[in-house]
Design a protein around this motif. Structure first.
Motif, mmCIF file in Angstrom:
data_model
loop_
_atom_site.group_PDB
_atom_site.id
_atom_site.type_symbol
_atom_site.label_atom_id
_atom_site.label_comp_id
_atom_site.label_asym_id
_atom_site.label_seq_id
_atom_site.Cartn_x
_atom_site.Cartn_y
_atom_site.Cartn_z
ATOM 1 N N ILE A 463 0.858 -1.043 0.125
ATOM 2 C CA ILE A 463 0.140 -0.056 -0.065
ATOM 3 C C ILE A 463 0.947 1.228 -0.054
ATOM 4 O O ILE A 463 0.471 2.186 -0.674
ATOM 5 N N ARG A 464 1.969 1.278 0.690
ATOM 6 C CA ARG A 464 2.768 2.445 0.903
ATOM 7 C C ARG A 464 3.432 2.834 -0.496
ATOM 8 O O ARG A 464 3.816 3.784 -0.797
ATOM 9 N N LEU A 466 2.324 1.652 -3.566
ATOM 10 C CA LEU A 466 1.392 2.065 -4.691
ATOM 11 C C LEU A 466 0.761 3.491 -4.276
ATOM 12 O O LEU A 466 0.527 4.304 -5.493
ATOM 13 N N SER A 467 0.844 3.958 -3.217
ATOM 14 C CA SER A 467 0.327 5.117 -3.110
ATOM 15 C C SER A 467 1.138 6.248 -2.800
ATOM 16 O O SER A 467 1.013 7.512 -2.463
ATOM 17 N N GLY A 468 2.573 5.974 -3.154
ATOM 18 C CA GLY A 468 3.643 6.982 -2.965
ATOM 19 C C GLY A 468 3.713 7.249 -1.640
ATOM 20 O O GLY A 468 3.973 8.578 -1.298
ATOM 21 N N ASN A 469 3.600 6.320 -0.600
ATOM 22 C CA ASN A 469 3.906 6.598 0.786
ATOM 23 C C ASN A 469 2.880 7.693 1.358
ATOM 24 O O ASN A 469 2.901 8.393 2.487
ATOM 25 N N THR A 470 1.558 7.536 0.613
ATOM 26 C CA THR A 470 0.527 8.514 1.238
ATOM 27 C C THR A 470 -0.538 7.664 2.027
ATOM 28 O O THR A 470 -1.546 8.282 2.628
ATOM 29 N N LYS A 471 -0.608 6.403 1.752
ATOM 30 C CA LYS A 471 -1.663 5.635 2.470
ATOM 31 C C LYS A 471 -0.622 4.448 3.191
ATOM 32 O O LYS A 471 0.410 4.335 2.733
ATOM 33 N N SER A 472 -1.167 3.691 4.187
ATOM 34 C CA SER A 472 -0.555 2.522 4.668
ATOM 35 C C SER A 472 -1.795 1.534 5.404
ATOM 36 O O SER A 472 -3.059 1.930 5.370
ATOM 37 N N LEU A 473 -1.245 0.638 5.856
ATOM 38 C CA LEU A 473 -2.414 -0.219 6.652
ATOM 39 C C LEU A 473 -2.690 0.353 7.690
ATOM 40 O O LEU A 473 -3.945 -0.069 8.143
ATOM 41 N N ASP A 497 -15.457 -8.232 2.287
ATOM 42 C CA ASP A 497 -15.419 -7.022 3.368
ATOM 43 C C ASP A 497 -14.044 -6.545 3.413
ATOM 44 O O ASP A 497 -13.666 -5.217 3.443
ATOM 45 N N VAL A 498 -13.005 -7.506 3.617
ATOM 46 C CA VAL A 498 -11.573 -7.065 3.890
ATOM 47 C C VAL A 498 -11.273 -6.643 2.574
ATOM 48 O O VAL A 498 -10.661 -5.425 2.179
ATOM 49 N N VAL A 499 -11.654 -7.279 1.315
ATOM 50 C CA VAL A 499 -11.100 -6.664 0.033
ATOM 51 C C VAL A 499 -11.400 -5.485 -0.407
ATOM 52 O O VAL A 499 -10.768 -4.612 -0.763
ATOM 53 N N LYS A 500 -12.864 -5.235 -0.179
ATOM 54 C CA LYS A 500 -13.521 -3.843 -0.253
ATOM 55 C C LYS A 500 -12.873 -2.760 0.371
ATOM 56 O O LYS A 500 -12.735 -1.829 -0.078
ATOM 57 N N THR A 501 -12.686 -3.018 1.555
ATOM 58 C CA THR A 501 -12.043 -1.779 2.645
ATOM 59 C C THR A 501 -10.541 -1.833 2.012
ATOM 60 O O THR A 501 -9.811 -0.593 1.916
ATOM 61 N N LEU A 502 -9.546 -2.762 1.781
ATOM 62 C CA LEU A 502 -8.393 -2.442 1.143
ATOM 63 C C LEU A 502 -8.451 -1.792 -0.151
ATOM 64 O O LEU A 502 -7.651 -0.894 -0.344
ATOM 65 N N ASN A 503 -9.390 -1.987 -0.872
ATOM 66 C CA ASN A 503 -9.719 -1.250 -2.375
ATOM 67 C C ASN A 503 -9.993 0.292 -2.173
ATOM 68 O O ASN A 503 -9.622 0.901 -2.751
#
Length: 673
Positions: A463-464, A466-473, A497-503
């Motif tokens: 996540i970090r 892909l988001s250019g370090n603007t998002k994380s877990l 539900d887990v997949v939906k929130t990750l997306n």
């Protein structure tokens, strides 16, 4: 159905059947040879009538449950339970069923200690009423209630283990652990959230206690009476009580009470410093920042520092239930190998107790649970346990990185992953119920914990990136677990539900990402969480401080990544790695290692021999082992030297995700930069 007819039904007979059988036997000619071709084949015995299924309706009255916890010498808990009966039983009588809890939250298996129940007696209006155990659901007790009976008086004992040879010790001369699931019976036919209970406990004189329950102020002397709660809340609110006890206030600016309740074998073990308590306060602060919510009216950490009480690590919605070493405070520099434990259990208030996989929610404590979602329930909790321990200062960042290196090496060397996918290990609580295994690295155990942790480290770093370090877990944690702030009502979820929130946090094919790591077999563990930032697992001849601490706490010497075994302080082989040199030589666990190259075994001597054998011309290592009453010598061919895992390369990404959160980056964005 009467108890007599229930018995007859359970064995497949009725009164008319018995009469026919009797006549047939009486009229059979004596000495007549049987016609075997006409002999009737056996048929399956009919099952007895099913125990009433739980219904989401109020029980209607409040049960009263009193526990006497004073018989420390014999390790016996004695209970008295008053059960007002529903109107239909008062008017007509009939079969009333009481259940003993078997499917225990956090155990994920039917592990209720029904074998310890004794002296069960049921009375009404002073008269004893017989009970009959169900022959299929053996945790169910049938009571033939006479018409006009308004309430039952039930008494019984819990004959808790008197030594570790019998089971987990829950009573000692200085402390006890009362788990309500073990000391209570409840009416069948109701969701347990619909059954109210008024509990009380008599403690040994002068003892203190900790629990998420709250006193109603009516107790006297050593008796404490608690406020009435639902049976769900009761089971979720264990008690630690002890002679040597301290309470530490961890409450933060939100004024929601959080208390660290500590009991110990000896009073000197309670000597905590201000800095140590501050680290526990930091844990509460960092969890609040991570999740952006809380799901408890108050929270009580329960921690026993003991070598006498049986070990435990169990989560609850508004408390923990944990044990640690005596030197938790007094040898702070040596006990960090287990100091992710409270962070792990605290995380469960959000992950597991509030948000729960739909298969792990059940209407009562005798309905089977399904553990498919444990890779989130335990796997992500294991991840946050390490992360929050670092952010709070319970462990240093270097110590947590060393711990992660050990986890990575352990699961990368676990050959059982080649035949058994991670998702199948979520069945282990039911399959094995945490019983010992001969070949844990091949059979696999509850790997959804720590390999699940690696999956979530992988997801966090992805996540970090892909988001250019603007998002994380961190953002996932707040979005998924931070809903309905203040609510203690369980919120269930599924894979989608887990997949939906990750997306929603970071678009990606998360369904495939998770499916590949959960349902596929593989040669190596999911280590992209390290390599994505430039770190790799390497091996050197020097154990990390974490391995030293963890080995000392487990009382073992670790040669797992060299010879492929661990040895207890008493010299017993405690584990052997499948496919390792020790495995190739035919060594198994529970053999006693007596000598190394003709000299008595000690850990330092074996280290020296392994180091000397690095020369490829060196002779095999000779180990003298005792297996039962048989002595034998094995030759282990190994020239790799001592090997202990470490992280090498760029670990800045790990440093970033382990850094404390501040008020300005509660969602985690800045922590990923």
């Amino acid at each position: 159905m009467s108890l007599r007819n229930r018995f007859l039904s359970s064995v497949g007979l009725t009164a008319p059947c018995l009469a026919v059988v009797g006549l047939a036997l009486a009229g059979a000619p004596q000495g007549l040879a049987a016609d075997l071709s006409a002999q009737q084949q056996p048929m399956p015995l009919p099952l007895p009538p099913a125990v009433p299924a739980p219904q989401d309706v109020p029980f209607g009255s409040t049960l009263s449950l009193s526990v006497d916890g004073t018989d420390l010498a014999r390790h016996i808990l004695s209970m008295k339970e008053t059960i007002p009966l529903p109107t239909r039983y008062v008017e007509k009588g009939g079969d009333f069923v009481l259940l003993y809890p078997m499917w225990l939250p956090g155990n994920h298996s039917p592990s209720g200690t029904i074998n310890q129940v004794g002296d069960l007696t049921v009375k009404a209006d002073g008269k004893v009423i017989p009970w009959l155990r169900d022959t299929v659901t053996v945790s169910a007790f049938h009571i033939d209630v006479p018409q006009g009976t308004k309430q039952l008086e039930v008494s019984y004992q819990l004959l808790t283990p008197v030594s570790p040879k019998v089971g987990r010790v829950v009573m000692t001369d200085t402390m006890e652990n009362i788990q309500w699931s073990a000391v209570s019976l409840y009416p069948a036919g109701y969701f347990t959230r619909q059954i109210m209970v008024h509990p009380s406990v008599v403690f040994p004189q002068g003892w203190s206690y900790g629990t998420a329950l709250r006193s109603d102020g009516t107790g006297s002397g050593s008796k404490v009476s608690f406020q009435p709660v639902s049976f769900n809340t009761l089971v979720d609110s264990p008690i630690f009580a002890g002679k040597y006890f301290r309470k530490f206030d961890l409450t933060q600016d939100d004024k929601v009470s959080v208390t660290l309740n500590v009991m110990a074998d000896h009073p000197e073990d309670l000597a905590a410093t201000e800095a140590q308590i501050q680290a526990h306060k930091n844990l509460v602060k960092q969890a609040n920042l991570l999740f952006g919510s809380h799901h408890y009216a108050h929270y009580d950490f329960l921690l026993a520092l003991t070598t006498k009480l049986g070990g435990i690590g169990l989560e609850h919605h508004q408390s923990s239930e944990n044990s640690g070493p005596r030197g938790y405070f007094t040898h702070w520099d040596k006990t960090f190998g287990m100091r992710d434990l409270l962070a792990h259990e605290f995380t469960h208030s959000w992950d597991g107790k509030y948000r729960r996989p739909d298969g792990l929610w059940a209407p009562d404590f005798n309905t089977p649970q399904r553990g498919t979602g444990l890779w989130v329930y335990e796997g992500q909790t294991q991840y946050w346990g390490y992360v929050l321990a670092a952010r709070a200062g319970l462990m240093t960042v270097p110590q947590v990185k060393e711990a992660l290196a050990e986890v990575a090496a352990t699961y990368d060397n676990r050959q059982g992953r080649q035949w058994r996918p991670l998702i199948d290990t979520t069945n282990d609580p039911v399959i094995a119920q945490r019983s010992p295994q001969s070949w844990k690295s091949w059979q696999r155990s509850e790997d959804y914990y720590s390999e699940g942790q690696l999956v979530w480290l992988d997801a966090d770093t992805l996540i970090r990136k892909l988001s250019g370090n603007t998002k994380s877990l961190n953002d996932f944690a707040k979005a998924f677990f931070g809903t309905n702030n203040g609510s203690i009502i369980t919120s269930t979820y599924n894979f989608e539900d887990v997949v939906k929130t990750l997306n929603a946090v970071q678009p990606y094919d998360w369904a495939k990402f998770l499916h590949d790591r959960l349902y596929n077999t593989s040669t190596h563990a999911p280590l992209d969480g390290f390599t994505r930032g430039g770190a790799t697992v390497v091996y050197t001849e020097k154990p990390s401080d974490y391995i030293k601490s963890y080995s000392d706490l487990r009382h073992v010497s670790d040669f797992m990544f060299s010879l492929g075994l661990t040895v207890s302080k008493k010299g017993t082989v405690s584990d052997v790695l499948w496919g390792s040199p020790a495995w190739q030589a035919g060594i198994t666990r529970d053999q006693d290692l007596l000598a190394v190259n003709g000299e008595s075994y000690d850990p330092e001597a074996l280290q020296d021999v392994i180091t000397s054998a690095k020369n490829k011309d060196a002779a095999p290592i000779e180990l003298l082992l005792k297996d039962g009453d048989r002595y034998h010598t094995v030759s282990v061919t190994y020239h790799g030297g001592l090997r202990y895992p470490h992280l090498d390369g760029n670990t800045q990404l790990l440093d970033a995700l382990l850094a404390p959160l501040g008020a300005s980056n509660a969602a985690g964005s800045a922590a990923g930069k």
